[in-house]
Scaffold this motif. Structure first.
Motif, PDB file in Angstrom:
ATOM      1  N   ARG A  18       0.838  -1.211   0.000  1.00 59.26           N
ATOM      2  CA  ARG A  18       0.000   0.000   0.000  1.00 59.26           C
ATOM      3  C   ARG A  18       0.865   1.251   0.000  1.00 59.26           C
ATOM      4  O   ARG A  18       0.470   2.279  -0.511  1.00 59.26           O
ATOM      5  CB  ARG A  18      -0.933   0.024   1.217  1.00 59.26           C
ATOM      6  N   PHE A  19       2.024   1.189   0.636  1.00 61.37           N
ATOM      7  CA  PHE A  19       2.957   2.323   0.675  1.00 61.37           C
ATOM      8  C   PHE A  19       2.284   3.592   1.180  1.00 61.37           C
ATOM      9  O   PHE A  19       2.299   4.628   0.549  1.00 61.37           O
ATOM     10  CB  PHE A  19       3.602   2.543  -0.696  1.00 61.37           C
ATOM     11  N   GLN A  20       1.706   3.500   2.375  1.00 57.41           N
ATOM     12  CA  GLN A  20       0.935   4.600   2.983  1.00 57.41           C
ATOM     13  C   GLN A  20       1.632   5.151   4.222  1.00 57.41           C
ATOM     14  O   GLN A  20       1.158   4.943   5.321  1.00 57.41           O
ATOM     15  CB  GLN A  20      -0.472   4.107   3.336  1.00 57.41           C
ATOM     16  N   PRO A  21       2.708   5.878   4.114  1.00 55.51           N
ATOM     17  CA  PRO A  21       3.454   6.231   2.914  1.00 55.51           C
ATOM     18  C   PRO A  21       4.630   5.282   2.676  1.00 55.51           C
ATOM     19  O   PRO A  21       4.930   4.419   3.497  1.00 55.51           O
ATOM     20  CB  PRO A  21       3.983   7.625   3.256  1.00 55.51           C
ATOM     21  N   PHE A  22       5.317   5.481   1.568  1.00 57.98           N
ATOM     22  CA  PHE A  22       6.556   4.774   1.250  1.00 57.98           C
ATOM     23  C   PHE A  22       7.588   5.211   2.285  1.00 57.98           C
ATOM     24  O   PHE A  22       7.802   6.394   2.511  1.00 57.98           O
ATOM     25  CB  PHE A  22       6.999   5.175  -0.159  1.00 57.98           C
ATOM     26  N   ALA A  47      -5.058   0.899  -4.666  1.00 61.63           N
ATOM     27  CA  ALA A  47      -4.867   2.173  -5.359  1.00 61.63           C
ATOM     28  C   ALA A  47      -6.114   3.050  -5.351  1.00 61.63           C
ATOM     29  O   ALA A  47      -6.011   4.273  -5.520  1.00 61.63           O
ATOM     30  CB  ALA A  47      -4.418   1.924  -6.797  1.00 61.63           C
ATOM     31  N   GLN A  48      -7.274   2.463  -5.139  1.00 59.34           N
ATOM     32  CA  GLN A  48      -8.505   3.245  -5.166  1.00 59.34           C
ATOM     33  C   GLN A  48      -8.754   4.002  -3.866  1.00 59.34           C
ATOM     34  O   GLN A  48      -9.636   4.851  -3.812  1.00 59.34           O
ATOM     35  CB  GLN A  48      -9.713   2.347  -5.490  1.00 59.34           C
ATOM     36  N   TYR A  49      -7.990   3.697  -2.817  1.00 63.71           N
ATOM     37  CA  TYR A  49      -8.238   4.321  -1.520  1.00 63.71           C
ATOM     38  C   TYR A  49      -7.349   5.532  -1.277  1.00 63.71           C
ATOM     39  O   TYR A  49      -6.159   5.522  -1.605  1.00 63.71           O
ATOM     40  CB  TYR A  49      -8.026   3.324  -0.383  1.00 63.71           C
ATOM     41  N   SER A  50      -7.926   6.543  -0.673  1.00 64.89           N
ATOM     42  CA  SER A  50      -7.173   7.718  -0.216  1.00 64.89           C
ATOM     43  C   SER A  50      -8.063   8.489   0.756  1.00 64.89           C
ATOM     44  O   SER A  50      -9.245   8.188   0.908  1.00 64.89           O
ATOM     45  CB  SER A  50      -6.784   8.624  -1.387  1.00 64.89           C
ATOM     46  N   THR A  58      -3.188   9.407  -2.128  1.00 70.61           N
ATOM     47  CA  THR A  58      -3.737   8.894  -3.381  1.00 70.61           C
ATOM     48  C   THR A  58      -2.708   8.005  -4.074  1.00 70.61           C
ATOM     49  O   THR A  58      -1.506   8.050  -3.769  1.00 70.61           O
ATOM     50  CB  THR A  58      -4.113  10.036  -4.333  1.00 70.61           C
ATOM     51  N   ALA A  59      -3.172   7.230  -5.044  1.00 69.31           N
ATOM     52  CA  ALA A  59      -2.251   6.405  -5.823  1.00 69.31           C
ATOM     53  C   ALA A  59      -1.222   7.283  -6.535  1.00 69.31           C
ATOM     54  O   ALA A  59      -0.042   6.940  -6.600  1.00 69.31           O
ATOM     55  CB  ALA A  59      -3.017   5.555  -6.831  1.00 69.31           C
ATOM     56  N   GLY A  60      -1.653   8.426  -7.055  1.00 71.93           N
ATOM     57  CA  GLY A  60      -0.724   9.328  -7.734  1.00 71.93           C
ATOM     58  C   GLY A  60       0.327   9.893  -6.801  1.00 71.93           C
ATOM     59  O   GLY A  60       1.495  10.030  -7.176  1.00 71.93           O
ATOM     60  N   GLU A  61      -0.087  10.240  -5.593  1.00 71.92           N
ATOM     61  CA  GLU A  61       0.885  10.737  -4.600  1.00 71.92           C
ATOM     62  C   GLU A  61       1.872   9.641  -4.212  1.00 71.92           C
ATOM     63  O   GLU A  61       3.081   9.887  -4.107  1.00 71.92           O
ATOM     64  CB  GLU A  61       0.145  11.260  -3.371  1.00 71.92           C
ATOM     65  N   ARG A  62       1.381   8.429  -4.027  1.00 73.43           N
ATOM     66  CA  ARG A  62       2.265   7.310  -3.689  1.00 73.43           C
ATOM     67  C   ARG A  62       3.193   6.992  -4.855  1.00 73.43           C
ATOM     68  O   ARG A  62       4.375   6.693  -4.664  1.00 73.43           O
ATOM     69  CB  ARG A  62       1.443   6.085  -3.289  1.00 73.43           C
ATOM     70  N   TYR A  63       2.678   7.083  -6.071  1.00 81.66           N
ATOM     71  CA  TYR A  63       3.514   6.884  -7.257  1.00 81.66           C
ATOM     72  C   TYR A  63       4.678   7.881  -7.234  1.00 81.66           C
ATOM     73  O   TYR A  63       5.829   7.510  -7.435  1.00 81.66           O
ATOM     74  CB  TYR A  63       2.670   7.061  -8.521  1.00 81.66           C
ATOM     75  N   ARG A  64       4.357   9.125  -6.999  1.00 84.14           N
ATOM     76  CA  ARG A  64       5.387  10.174  -6.970  1.00 84.14           C
ATOM     77  C   ARG A  64       6.400   9.923  -5.859  1.00 84.14           C
ATOM     78  O   ARG A  64       7.605  10.083  -6.067  1.00 84.14           O
ATOM     79  CB  ARG A  64       4.706  11.525  -6.802  1.00 84.14           C
TER      80      ARG A  64
END
Length: 178
Positions: A18-22, A47-50, A58-64
């Motif tokens: 989940r990397f909430q956060p990395f 990825a759908q949860y935030s 968000t998935a985009g924030e975790r991606y970054r």
């Protein structure tokens, strides 16, 4: 001209979290997998949860967070793929496969994930754990909520993303009993 990267232990691998956060434990795990794999995929699970106390980003924030941390660490053999949960375990593996580049090995310590991929014929490896009592998303989030030093638990790139989005403010706004 082809990139002639020397063969490593496993050709293509997958790790899902989940990397909430990395955090730094995730980074250490990724560095080890990077050494063992020619290429590998990091699946951003759930990825759908935030915007909840357990899944604030968000998935985009975790991606970054992940992409910027990997860039800083010099890791260039990873793909990052957001993967939404599918609450039908009989088709979950095929869902993950459809969202990811090819892989033959799955790194996971989650018993359900291990079982599902094992039954589907994949090789399973333990994800190395680093300072688990200190490096956990739960501990990072707890420190954020209580104004304790959480930045020492995450790569600088992650702290930068969280600061950019006012992640601490978001966390505090999501929890009623700080």
């Amino acid at each position: 001209m082809m990139n002639m990267r020397p063969r490593k232990h496993e050709k293509d691998s997958l790790i899902i979290g989940r990397f909430q956060p990395f955090h730094n434990g995730h980074l250490e795990t990724i560095l080890k997998i990077s050494e063992e794999s020619e290429e590998f995929t990091i699946g951003i699970g759930s990825a759908q949860y935030s915007h909840t106390s357990n899944n604030p980003f968000t998935a985009g924030e975790r991606y970054r967070m992940i992409a910027d941390s990997l860039k800083d660490a010099g890791v260039d053999n990873a793909y990052i793929v957001p993967i939404e949960d599918l609450n039908r375990y009989s088709v979950w593996v095929s869902h993950v496969v459809s969202m990811s580049p090819p892989f033959t090995v799955v790194y996971s310590n989650n018993s359900l994930t291990r079982r599902l991929f094992l039954e589907a014929g994949y090789k399973i490896r333990d994800s190395p754990l680093y300072k688990r009592s200190e490096y956990s998303g739960r501990e990072v989030r707890r420190r954020m909520l209580h104004d304790e030093n959480w930045k020492i638990l995450v790569p600088k790139a992650v702290a930068d993303v969280i600061d950019d989005i006012d992640g601490v403010g978001r966390m505090k706004g999501l929890v009623d009993d700080v």
